[in-house]
Design an enzyme around this catalytic site. Structure first.
Site, PDB file in Angstrom:
ATOM      1  N   MET A  30       2.741  97.730  27.276  1.00 60.50           N
ATOM      2  CA  MET A  30       2.326  97.323  28.743  1.00 60.50           C
ATOM      3  C   MET A  30       1.915  95.803  28.649  1.00 60.50           C
ATOM      4  O   MET A  30       1.338  95.097  29.492  1.00 60.50           O
ATOM      5  CB  MET A  30       1.112  98.029  29.196  1.00 60.50           C
ATOM      6  CG  MET A  30       1.208  99.389  29.202  1.00 60.50           C
ATOM      7  SD  MET A  30       0.265 100.338  30.302  1.00 60.50           S
ATOM      8  CE  MET A  30      -1.401  99.995  29.304  1.00 60.50           C
ATOM      9  N   GLY A  31       2.893  95.179  27.743  1.00 60.95           N
ATOM     10  CA  GLY A  31       2.781  93.553  27.747  1.00 60.95           C
ATOM     11  C   GLY A  31       1.335  93.227  27.050  1.00 60.95           C
ATOM     12  O   GLY A  31       0.775  93.856  26.118  1.00 60.95           O
ATOM     13  N   HIS A  37       2.438  94.673  18.361  1.00 54.68           N
ATOM     14  CA  HIS A  37       3.551  94.930  19.212  1.00 54.68           C
ATOM     15  C   HIS A  37       4.728  94.378  18.511  1.00 54.68           C
ATOM     16  O   HIS A  37       5.711  94.986  18.174  1.00 54.68           O
ATOM     17  CB  HIS A  37       3.643  94.243  20.641  1.00 54.68           C
ATOM     18  CG  HIS A  37       2.442  94.869  21.281  1.00 54.68           C
ATOM     19  ND1 HIS A  37       1.281  94.307  21.908  1.00 54.68           N
ATOM     20  CD2 HIS A  37       2.531  96.029  21.992  1.00 54.68           C
ATOM     21  CE1 HIS A  37       0.880  94.844  22.642  1.00 54.68           C
ATOM     22  NE2 HIS A  37       1.208  96.177  22.699  1.00 54.68           N
ATOM     23  N   ASP A 150      -3.030 104.168  18.734  1.00 54.72           N
ATOM     24  CA  ASP A 150      -3.111 105.262  19.848  1.00 54.72           C
ATOM     25  C   ASP A 150      -2.790 106.627  19.323  1.00 54.72           C
ATOM     26  O   ASP A 150      -1.639 107.139  19.586  1.00 54.72           O
ATOM     27  CB  ASP A 150      -2.400 104.989  21.179  1.00 54.72           C
ATOM     28  CG  ASP A 150      -3.043 103.588  21.914  1.00 54.72           C
ATOM     29  OD1 ASP A 150      -4.136 103.780  22.420  1.00 54.72           O
ATOM     30  OD2 ASP A 150      -2.411 102.551  21.738  1.00 54.72           O
TER      31      ASP A 150
HETATM   32  O1  PAF Z   1       0.546 102.197  24.544  1.00 53.93           O
HETATM   33  C1  PAF Z   1       0.955 101.708  25.701  1.00 53.93           C
HETATM   34  O2  PAF Z   1       0.845 100.437  25.737  1.00 53.93           O
HETATM   35  C2  PAF Z   1       1.348 102.592  26.927  1.00 53.93           C
HETATM   36  O3  PAF Z   1       0.479 103.448  27.049  1.00 53.93           O
HETATM   37  C3  PAF Z   1       3.025 103.121  26.749  1.00 53.93           C
HETATM   38  C4  PAF Z   1       3.145 103.797  25.879  1.00 53.93           C
HETATM   39  C5  PAF Z   1       3.607 101.757  27.064  1.00 53.93           C
HETATM   40  C6  PAF Z   1       2.934 103.679  28.310  1.00 53.93           C
HETATM   41  O4  PAF Z   1       2.562 103.025  29.352  1.00 53.93           O
END
Ligand code: PAF
Length: 279
Positions: A30-31, A37, A150
């Site tokens: 989600m940026g 990331h 998560d």
């Molecule tokens: O973990 C995230 O950033 C979001 O939940 C995902 C997996 C991109 C889905 O919108």
């Protein structure tokens, strides 16, 4: 790096590689990208020929509209980071592109959907798995990378993949932490200086559980970890639990398969989650 906004353009771009049987990886985000990331992108580069990173702040997974509104969106910075690490494609669709019409469908994610985060954020995992399914449909990836931070999300996506029998390999990547132990998260930028300090109790309580898993009884472990968190100013505990990582049900015996400690708490105004594998 290609910057693509529509599903049609994305499919056309990827088709050439897929015709040549090149391996395509997807890193959905989600940026507000951070080192966590970027570690997913790097892992993806090791396992695939083409890496697609999607940046889409998915409205259907937010239970609180204020949370959606204040979600950070530093797009220019994100693109710069992705170019620097050599990502091949960034897919940045609009809400209209992903949800052209109102939709009302549900995926059977199993009983774990309603536990832990599912209890605090009703409908959250339907929103997550629906958008991931749509991203899978758009990219048709061979492999997709998600962060273990998560933990429940990874399990729900695994269940969604099984539900639709999708030919995608899911890779869960280790949590990336700041030097002092705080798990990296896009939400950390909302922490004030004192919140930032108080937030360390989450990783500390998890480290305590890991270090003492063999010696202490489950009751003693949980009670001490909960006390540590409850004694920290500015931190409101939602849960600290030790569960079976496949069912998310609390373990009754330390010899149970795949034990994992999970914590969620509000630190100041920011809700944080973290976890530690105990096996
Ligand atoms: O973990 C995230 O950033 C979001 O939940 C995902 C997996 C991109 C889905 O919108």
């Amino acid at each position: 790096m290609e910057i693509i906004h529509t599903i049609k353009a994305l499919k056309t771009f990827l088709q050439t590689f897929q015709n040549e049987k090149k391996k395509v990886a997807l890193v959905p985000t989600m940026g507000a990208l951070h080192k966590g990331h970027l570690s997913l992108i790097k892992m993806a580069q090791q396992q695939a020929d083409v890496v697609v990173c999607s940046i889409f702040v998915n409205p259907t997974q937010f239970t609180d509209p204020k949370d959606l509104e204040k979600y950070p969106r530093p797009l220019v910075h994100d693109i710069k980071l992705l170019k620097k690490v050599g990502c091949n494609v960034v897919f940045m669709p609009s809400v209209k592109e992903m949800y052209p019409a109102p939709e009302n469908w549900q995926i059977n994610l199993g009983p774990a959907e309603f536990l832990l985060e599912g209890e605090f954020r009703k409908g959250h995992y339907q929103g997550v798995t629906q958008i991931v399914k749509k991203l899978f449909d758009a990219v048709n990836p061979d492999v997709a990378f998600f962060g273990q931070k998560d933990f429940q999300q990874v399990l729900m996506i695994k269940n969604m993949i099984n539900h639709f029998n999708l030919p995608v390999k899911l890779v869960s990547c280790a949590i990336i932490r700041e030097e002092d132990g705080l798990a990296m998260s896009s939400r950390n930028i909302h922490l004030s200086t004192s919140d930032r300090k108080n937030a360390l109790i989450l990783s500390k309580s998890l480290a305590f559980a890991k270090d003492n898993f063999k010696q202490l009884s489950l009751t003693e472990l949980l009670s001490q970890a909960v006390t540590m968190i409850k004694n920290t100013p500015g931190v409101v505990l939602d849960y600290f639990t030790i569960v079976n990582g496949d069912t998310l049900l609390p373990i009754a015996d330390k010899n149970e398969k795949n034990p994992v400690a999970l914590v969620a708490a509000k630190v100041g105004e920011t809700r944080l989650i973290d976890n530690e594998l105990l096996g």
